[in-house]
Design an enzyme around this catalytic site. Structure first.
Site, PDB file in Angstrom:
ATOM      1  N   HIS A  31       0.883  -1.180   0.000  1.00 40.06           N
ATOM      2  CA  HIS A  31       0.000   0.000   0.000  1.00 40.06           C
ATOM      3  C   HIS A  31       0.916   1.224   0.000  1.00 40.06           C
ATOM      4  O   HIS A  31       1.292   1.736   1.058  1.00 40.06           O
ATOM      5  CB  HIS A  31      -0.916  -0.019   1.226  1.00 40.06           C
ATOM      6  CG  HIS A  31      -1.941  -1.111   1.178  1.00 40.06           C
ATOM      7  ND1 HIS A  31      -2.953  -1.129   0.239  1.00 40.06           N
ATOM      8  CD2 HIS A  31      -2.084  -2.225   1.919  1.00 40.06           C
ATOM      9  CE1 HIS A  31      -3.688  -2.222   0.413  1.00 40.06           C
ATOM     10  NE2 HIS A  31      -3.188  -2.902   1.428  1.00 40.06           N
TER      11      HIS A  31
ATOM     12  N   THR B 235       1.104  -8.508  -2.552  1.00 42.59           N
ATOM     13  CA  THR B 235      -0.247  -8.989  -2.266  1.00 42.59           C
ATOM     14  C   THR B 235      -1.360  -7.943  -2.324  1.00 42.59           C
ATOM     15  O   THR B 235      -2.529  -8.293  -2.488  1.00 42.59           O
ATOM     16  CB  THR B 235      -0.288  -9.627  -0.861  1.00 42.59           C
ATOM     17  OG1 THR B 235       0.271  -8.687   0.061  1.00 42.59           O
ATOM     18  CG2 THR B 235       0.492 -10.925  -0.814  1.00 42.59           C
ATOM     19  N   GLU B 236      -1.039  -6.641  -2.151  1.00 41.86           N
ATOM     20  CA  GLU B 236      -2.135  -5.652  -2.031  1.00 41.86           C
ATOM     21  C   GLU B 236      -1.746  -4.304  -2.621  1.00 41.86           C
ATOM     22  O   GLU B 236      -2.069  -3.246  -2.068  1.00 41.86           O
ATOM     23  CB  GLU B 236      -2.520  -5.472  -0.553  1.00 41.86           C
ATOM     24  CG  GLU B 236      -2.862  -6.761   0.165  1.00 41.86           C
ATOM     25  CD  GLU B 236      -3.370  -6.569   1.591  1.00 41.86           C
ATOM     26  OE1 GLU B 236      -3.725  -5.430   1.971  1.00 41.86           O
ATOM     27  OE2 GLU B 236      -3.415  -7.569   2.324  1.00 41.86           O
ATOM     28  N   LEU B 237      -1.089  -4.328  -3.758  1.00 37.84           N
ATOM     29  CA  LEU B 237      -0.532  -3.097  -4.309  1.00 37.84           C
ATOM     30  C   LEU B 237      -1.595  -2.045  -4.656  1.00 37.84           C
ATOM     31  O   LEU B 237      -2.594  -2.346  -5.307  1.00 37.84           O
ATOM     32  CB  LEU B 237       0.266  -3.477  -5.570  1.00 37.84           C
ATOM     33  CG  LEU B 237       1.044  -2.400  -6.297  1.00 37.84           C
ATOM     34  CD1 LEU B 237       2.086  -1.749  -5.392  1.00 37.84           C
ATOM     35  CD2 LEU B 237       1.736  -2.996  -7.536  1.00 37.84           C
TER      36      LEU B 237
END
Ligand code: XIL
Length: 352
Positions: free
Chosen positions: A233, A262-264
């Site tokens: 993030h 995993t959560e760009l």
């Protein structure tokens, strides 16, 4: 190792879905699966959202449907309705699904926060992991087992984030979670997932050190942990510490673990209003982040936290003061690719 074959097998499928016909017959390109976090309600309501996922992704992950409060809302009830919907969508369209997440301080129902004592904590955590991982055994090749274990501002003596498990089981909760997950499906890539690892500054440095310490400790005890998930993030206004990030990834690899993204996404509330200028900065942060990781190792997947600016968690916390929409993701609100998508495609499709 079957886990690796599984992931590579999925690449063959992924390549057919993702590559245009002209390149499909060319010399084999080793692609890295690209994926996005998905919301079950939008999946039902929005045709363009489904199409964008099918067009771009080889992988999806549930943005909320598999978190404890959704999937295990009361002690005696597991609710797989949304999770099943997502995995069926993935499988019908030749995609894989990642699992997110088994053990996390947040998204916990009241009943689970009230767990008291080592016996109860142990048995409830084990029952949860066995039931959820077991439900999707053989269908989910990668799980975020523990999410955000590192304290917000870690110190040498106090580096774990408080949660109901730490409170009742001490730091052994980490080993227990991974062991239970492994016992439930021994083919799964087991991931420890963390945020705020990549930027310049003392706090980020301490967070990298704390995470390495946790991973080292698990490895030293032969706990089955296979990869570090870098949530990614990113903050538009903050510089990536490229050198430190590469070094971090090298150290993870040296311990025998993989890395994945995993959560760009890129929070843009503090960036200039001009759209093009903003998109350029967003893309260059992603370029710095992925470039630093690739300098040390190829990640096993790259996943963004949503696919389109139309459906993103960013405005829940980072609305812009000028009232303009946030633009943190690879596709705009009308599902058109932005510069960020070009960067991701360049990294996922490199030969190697
Ligand atoms: C977020 C979701 O995107 C939101 O919709 C939800 O309300 C809160 O959680 N790190 C994680 C994710 O691991 O699960 C979080 O997802 C974002 C931060």
């Amino acid at each position: 190792m079957r886990r690796r074959e599984f992931i590579q097998g999925s690449l063959a499928v992924a390549a057919q879905v993702a590559l245009p016909a002209a390149t499909a017959n060319a010399a084999p390109t080793l692609t890295i699966p690209y994926g996005a976090a998905v919301r079950g309600d939008v999946l039902v309501d929005d045709y363009n959202y489904r199409k964008a996922l099918i067009d771009h992704c080889q992988l999806i992950v549930a943005e909320g449907s598999m978190k404890w409060e959704s999937i295990h809302p009361t002690p005696d009830r597991f609710d797989f309705y949304d999770g099943d919907k997502l995995i069926n969508f993935a499988e019908q369209n030749g995609m894989k699904m990642r699992g997110h997440t088994l053990v996390w301080y947040a998204a916990m129902p009241e009943w689970a926060l009230a767990i008291k004592g080592a016996n109860q904590a142990n048995s409830e955590m084990s029952r949860h992991i066995e039931t959820v991982v077991g439900r999707y055994r053989g269908r989910i090749p990668s799980w975020d087992v523990v999410n955000e274990a590192v304290a917000d501002e870690p110190t040498a003596s106090d580096y774990l984030r408080p949660n109901v498990w730490l409170e009742n089981l001490g730091k052994d909760y980490l080993a227990t979670a991974f062991r239970r997950a492994h016992a439930s499906d021994d083919q799964v890539q087991l991931v420890i997932n963390e945020y705020d690892i990549e930027c310049v500054g003392e706090q980020y440095k301490r967070r990298r050190e704390a995470l390495l310490r946790i991973v080292r400790d698990l490895r030293d005890r032969d706990v089955p942990v296979h990869a570090v998930g870098l949530q990614g993030h990113l903050r538009g206004e903050l510089e990536i510490d490229k050198h430190a990030l590469s070094e971090f990834v090298s150290q993870v690899k040296a311990m025998g673990l993989d890395v994945l993204v995993t959560e760009l996404d890129v929070t843009d509330n503090l960036l200039p209003p001009d759209q093009q200028e903003r998109d350029t900065i967003v893309a260059s942060r992603v370029e710095d982040f992925l470039g630093a990781i690739f300098d040390a190792a190829r990640p096993t997947a790259i996943v963004t936290w949503g696919i389109s600016d139309r459906h993103t968690w960013v405005p829940m916390y980072f609305t812009r003061e000028d009232g303009r929409h946030n633009r943190p993701l690879p596709l705009d609100r009308n599902y058109r690719p932005k510069a960020m998508m070009e960067v991701i495609e360049r990294f996922t499709r490199t030969t190697g």
